[in-house]
Design a protein around this motif. Structure first.
Motif, PDB file in Angstrom:
ATOM      1  N   ASP A 260      -1.909   0.130  -8.937  1.00  0.00           N
ATOM      2  CA  ASP A 260      -0.792   0.936  -9.430  1.00  0.00           C
ATOM      3  C   ASP A 260      -1.184   1.873 -10.564  1.00  0.00           C
ATOM      4  O   ASP A 260      -0.387   2.685 -11.008  1.00  0.00           O
ATOM      5  N   THR A 261      -2.398   1.750 -11.066  1.00  0.00           N
ATOM      6  CA  THR A 261      -2.813   2.578 -12.192  1.00  0.00           C
ATOM      7  C   THR A 261      -3.881   3.559 -11.755  1.00  0.00           C
ATOM      8  O   THR A 261      -4.549   3.384 -10.728  1.00  0.00           O
ATOM      9  N   LEU A 262      -4.036   4.602 -12.565  1.00  0.00           N
ATOM     10  CA  LEU A 262      -5.068   5.593 -12.279  1.00  0.00           C
ATOM     11  C   LEU A 262      -6.459   4.984 -12.396  1.00  0.00           C
ATOM     12  O   LEU A 262      -7.388   5.395 -11.709  1.00  0.00           O
ATOM     13  N   HIS A 263      -6.596   3.973 -13.236  1.00  0.00           N
ATOM     14  CA  HIS A 263      -7.875   3.285 -13.366  1.00  0.00           C
ATOM     15  C   HIS A 263      -8.238   2.600 -12.045  1.00  0.00           C
ATOM     16  O   HIS A 263      -9.376   2.711 -11.566  1.00  0.00           O
ATOM     17  N   ASP A 264      -7.281   1.898 -11.453  1.00  0.00           N
ATOM     18  CA  ASP A 264      -7.529   1.238 -10.173  1.00  0.00           C
ATOM     19  C   ASP A 264      -7.838   2.258  -9.084  1.00  0.00           C
ATOM     20  O   ASP A 264      -8.756   2.086  -8.288  1.00  0.00           O
ATOM     21  N   LEU A 265      -7.034   3.318  -9.055  1.00  0.00           N
ATOM     22  CA  LEU A 265      -7.237   4.347  -8.045  1.00  0.00           C
ATOM     23  C   LEU A 265      -8.607   5.003  -8.209  1.00  0.00           C
ATOM     24  O   LEU A 265      -9.306   5.257  -7.225  1.00  0.00           O
TER      25      LEU A 265
ATOM     26  N   ALA B 250     -14.059   1.497   9.001  1.00  0.00           N
ATOM     27  CA  ALA B 250     -13.474   2.124  10.184  1.00  0.00           C
ATOM     28  C   ALA B 250     -11.969   2.264  10.004  1.00  0.00           C
ATOM     29  O   ALA B 250     -11.352   1.568   9.193  1.00  0.00           O
ATOM     30  N   ASP B 251     -11.393   3.183  10.757  1.00  0.00           N
ATOM     31  CA  ASP B 251      -9.931   3.362  10.808  1.00  0.00           C
ATOM     32  C   ASP B 251      -9.323   3.726   9.459  1.00  0.00           C
ATOM     33  O   ASP B 251      -8.195   3.335   9.148  1.00  0.00           O
ATOM     34  N   LEU B 252     -10.041   4.475   8.658  1.00  0.00           N
ATOM     35  CA  LEU B 252      -9.463   4.955   7.403  1.00  0.00           C
ATOM     36  C   LEU B 252      -8.593   6.182   7.678  1.00  0.00           C
ATOM     37  O   LEU B 252      -8.801   6.905   8.653  1.00  0.00           O
ATOM     38  N   PRO B 253      -7.612   6.466   6.810  1.00  0.00           N
ATOM     39  CA  PRO B 253      -6.721   7.609   7.049  1.00  0.00           C
ATOM     40  C   PRO B 253      -7.477   8.934   7.042  1.00  0.00           C
ATOM     41  O   PRO B 253      -8.449   9.119   6.312  1.00  0.00           O
ATOM     42  N   THR B 254      -6.998   9.854   7.861  1.00  0.00           N
ATOM     43  CA  THR B 254      -7.540  11.208   7.894  1.00  0.00           C
ATOM     44  C   THR B 254      -6.533  12.227   7.380  1.00  0.00           C
ATOM     45  O   THR B 254      -6.746  13.430   7.489  1.00  0.00           O
ATOM     46  N   ASP B 255      -5.427  11.739   6.824  1.00  0.00           N
ATOM     47  CA  ASP B 255      -4.374  12.578   6.250  1.00  0.00           C
ATOM     48  C   ASP B 255      -4.307  12.310   4.748  1.00  0.00           C
ATOM     49  O   ASP B 255      -4.448  11.170   4.300  1.00  0.00           O
ATOM     50  N   ALA B 256      -4.103  13.364   3.964  1.00  0.00           N
ATOM     51  CA  ALA B 256      -4.156  13.243   2.507  1.00  0.00           C
ATOM     52  C   ALA B 256      -3.109  12.272   1.967  1.00  0.00           C
ATOM     53  O   ALA B 256      -3.410  11.428   1.123  1.00  0.00           O
ATOM     54  N   ASP B 257      -1.868  12.385   2.443  1.00  0.00           N
ATOM     55  CA  ASP B 257      -0.815  11.504   1.933  1.00  0.00           C
ATOM     56  C   ASP B 257      -1.070  10.050   2.317  1.00  0.00           C
ATOM     57  O   ASP B 257      -0.874   9.133   1.506  1.00  0.00           O
ATOM     58  N   ALA B 258      -1.507   9.842   3.566  1.00  0.00           N
ATOM     59  CA  ALA B 258      -1.817   8.477   3.999  1.00  0.00           C
ATOM     60  C   ALA B 258      -3.004   7.921   3.219  1.00  0.00           C
ATOM     61  O   ALA B 258      -3.032   6.736   2.873  1.00  0.00           O
ATOM     62  N   MET B 259      -3.978   8.767   2.926  1.00  0.00           N
ATOM     63  CA  MET B 259      -5.132   8.325   2.145  1.00  0.00           C
ATOM     64  C   MET B 259      -4.711   7.953   0.733  1.00  0.00           C
ATOM     65  O   MET B 259      -5.179   6.946   0.174  1.00  0.00           O
ATOM     66  N   LEU B 260      -3.825   8.734   0.128  1.00  0.00           N
ATOM     67  CA  LEU B 260      -3.370   8.425  -1.229  1.00  0.00           C
ATOM     68  C   LEU B 260      -2.622   7.090  -1.252  1.00  0.00           C
ATOM     69  O   LEU B 260      -2.808   6.292  -2.181  1.00  0.00           O
ATOM     70  N   ALA B 261      -1.822   6.841  -0.222  1.00  0.00           N
ATOM     71  CA  ALA B 261      -1.128   5.550  -0.140  1.00  0.00           C
ATOM     72  C   ALA B 261      -2.128   4.415   0.021  1.00  0.00           C
ATOM     73  O   ALA B 261      -1.968   3.343  -0.578  1.00  0.00           O
ATOM     74  N   TYR B 262      -3.173   4.648   0.795  1.00  0.00           N
ATOM     75  CA  TYR B 262      -4.219   3.634   0.972  1.00  0.00           C
ATOM     76  C   TYR B 262      -4.919   3.352  -0.354  1.00  0.00           C
ATOM     77  O   TYR B 262      -5.190   2.197  -0.700  1.00  0.00           O
ATOM     78  N   LEU B 263      -5.210   4.386  -1.110  1.00  0.00           N
ATOM     79  CA  LEU B 263      -5.885   4.206  -2.390  1.00  0.00           C
ATOM     80  C   LEU B 263      -5.036   3.398  -3.365  1.00  0.00           C
ATOM     81  O   LEU B 263      -5.560   2.600  -4.148  1.00  0.00           O
TER      82      LEU B 263
ATOM     83  N   ARG C 298      -3.153   1.081  -2.559  1.00  0.00           N
ATOM     84  CA  ARG C 298      -3.207  -0.324  -2.140  1.00  0.00           C
ATOM     85  C   ARG C 298      -4.642  -0.835  -2.270  1.00  0.00           C
ATOM     86  O   ARG C 298      -5.116  -1.623  -1.472  1.00  0.00           O
ATOM     87  N   SER C 299      -5.325  -0.387  -3.316  1.00  0.00           N
ATOM     88  CA  SER C 299      -6.748  -0.675  -3.461  1.00  0.00           C
ATOM     89  C   SER C 299      -7.010  -2.148  -3.705  1.00  0.00           C
ATOM     90  O   SER C 299      -6.122  -2.927  -4.032  1.00  0.00           O
ATOM     91  N   THR C 300      -8.264  -2.526  -3.550  1.00  0.00           N
ATOM     92  CA  THR C 300      -8.683  -3.907  -3.788  1.00  0.00           C
ATOM     93  C   THR C 300      -8.917  -4.171  -5.266  1.00  0.00           C
ATOM     94  O   THR C 300      -9.208  -5.289  -5.660  1.00  0.00           O
ATOM     95  N   TYR C 301      -8.789  -3.138  -6.100  1.00  0.00           N
ATOM     96  CA  TYR C 301      -9.017  -3.291  -7.549  1.00  0.00           C
ATOM     97  C   TYR C 301      -7.675  -3.504  -8.235  1.00  0.00           C
ATOM     98  O   TYR C 301      -6.924  -2.562  -8.471  1.00  0.00           O
TER      99      TYR C 301
END
Length: 282
Positions: free
Chosen positions: A184-189, A162-175, A177-180
């Motif tokens: 900071d890397t494309l692999h994590d993203l 729930a409450d995930l971003p609905t904006d592309a830039d906010a979603m990219l920032a969320y990604l 901050r991933s749990t993997y």
């Protein structure tokens, strides 16, 4: 008159015949209709300005040429537009996200994942049934064979966050901050993108995910790809291999007509939906 006489010198009247001819020419010229003169003298400055404005309005503007979007970006934006037009279903916390996938060798897996991550789910993986324990009060109690249980500390991992971003830039920032790892890397993203896409996302969130992915550099399209079911798909790939050689080339797959999400490079989504209990299918 004296000046005229001094300039022209003495002159007598022309003969009567010449006077008659000139009089006839003058009368004929006076009888002809005069050409209509332009009326600019009677047009005000405001009138001229209005006429100029009319010319500007009626004259079509020259088209502004815009650079064409790269093909991967175009596909992801089309998929985002289709996703955003889907019905917005909000699952209850006690429900489950059912997903059926097929592998390249023909085997099929089924998963009942808790919407809020706290309820016990179920998985049929590679022919084996496995309980997926929910995370309650910071603990996950996993039941294993012979009545044995294993308790681990945990954080709920919702199948329908729930409450995930609905904006592309906010979603990219969320990604990022991933749990993997650190994110900071494309692999994590890439891991985070694949994980999110495989679950249930509300239409605006899924659209934002595709638009965020469109901002990732180095995307490539495979237009001749096929998934594990044999369906023709559009594959969006990017190399997520780390400097240490960890990772591989991820791939998102879309229907070439509807742009619906059809899975990743390792499996094909056959069916997905929201159900009320484990073992129930949509």
């Amino acid at each position: 008159m004296q000046l005229l006489r001094d300039f022209a010198g003495p002159a007598g009247l022309p003969p009567a015949g010449e006077l008659a001819r000139k009089r006839a020419e003058l009368l004929a010229a006076a009888a002809r209709p005069r050409p209509r003169r332009a009326v600019w003298g009677g047009v005000t400055a405001a009138g001229l300005a209005a006429a100029a404005a009319a010319v500007v309005v009626l004259t079509p503007a020259a088209p502004v040429s815009r650079p064409a979007e790269p093909e991967p970006v175009r596909i992801l934006h089309a998929a985002a537009a289709k996703a955003r037009a889907l019905p917005d279903l909000v699952p209850r916390p006690d429900q489950f996200v059912y997903t059926k996938t097929r592998l390249a060798d023909g085997r099929e897996n089924e998963m009942w994942a808790s919407v809020d991550g706290t309820h016990d789910g179920l998985a049929f993986l590679y022919g084996h049934e496995t309980e997926v324990a929910g995370c309650r009060d910071g603990e996950r109690v996993q039941h294993e064979s012979h009545g044995r249980t294993v308790t681990n500390r945990c954080v709920p991992h919702p199948a329908a966050p729930a409450d995930l971003p609905t904006d592309a830039d906010a979603m990219l920032a969320y990604l990022h901050r991933s749990t993997y790892g650190e994110g900071d890397t494309l692999h994590d993203l890439g891991n985070e993108v694949v994980d999110l896409a495989g679950g249930y996302l509300r239409p605006a969130v899924r659209a934002a995910l595709y638009e965020a992915l469109a901002k990732v550099p180095g995307l490539v399209v495979r237009a001749d790809a096929k998934d594990a079911t044999g369906r023709s798909v559009l594959g969006i790939t990017w190399d997520s291999t780390t400097e240490q050689g960890i990772g591989n080339q991820e791939e998102f797959r879309f229907d070439p007509v509807t742009f619906a999400y059809l899975g990743t490079g390792t499996d094909a989504v056959v069916s997905q939906g929201i159900v009320d209990a484990v073992r129930q299918r949509p």
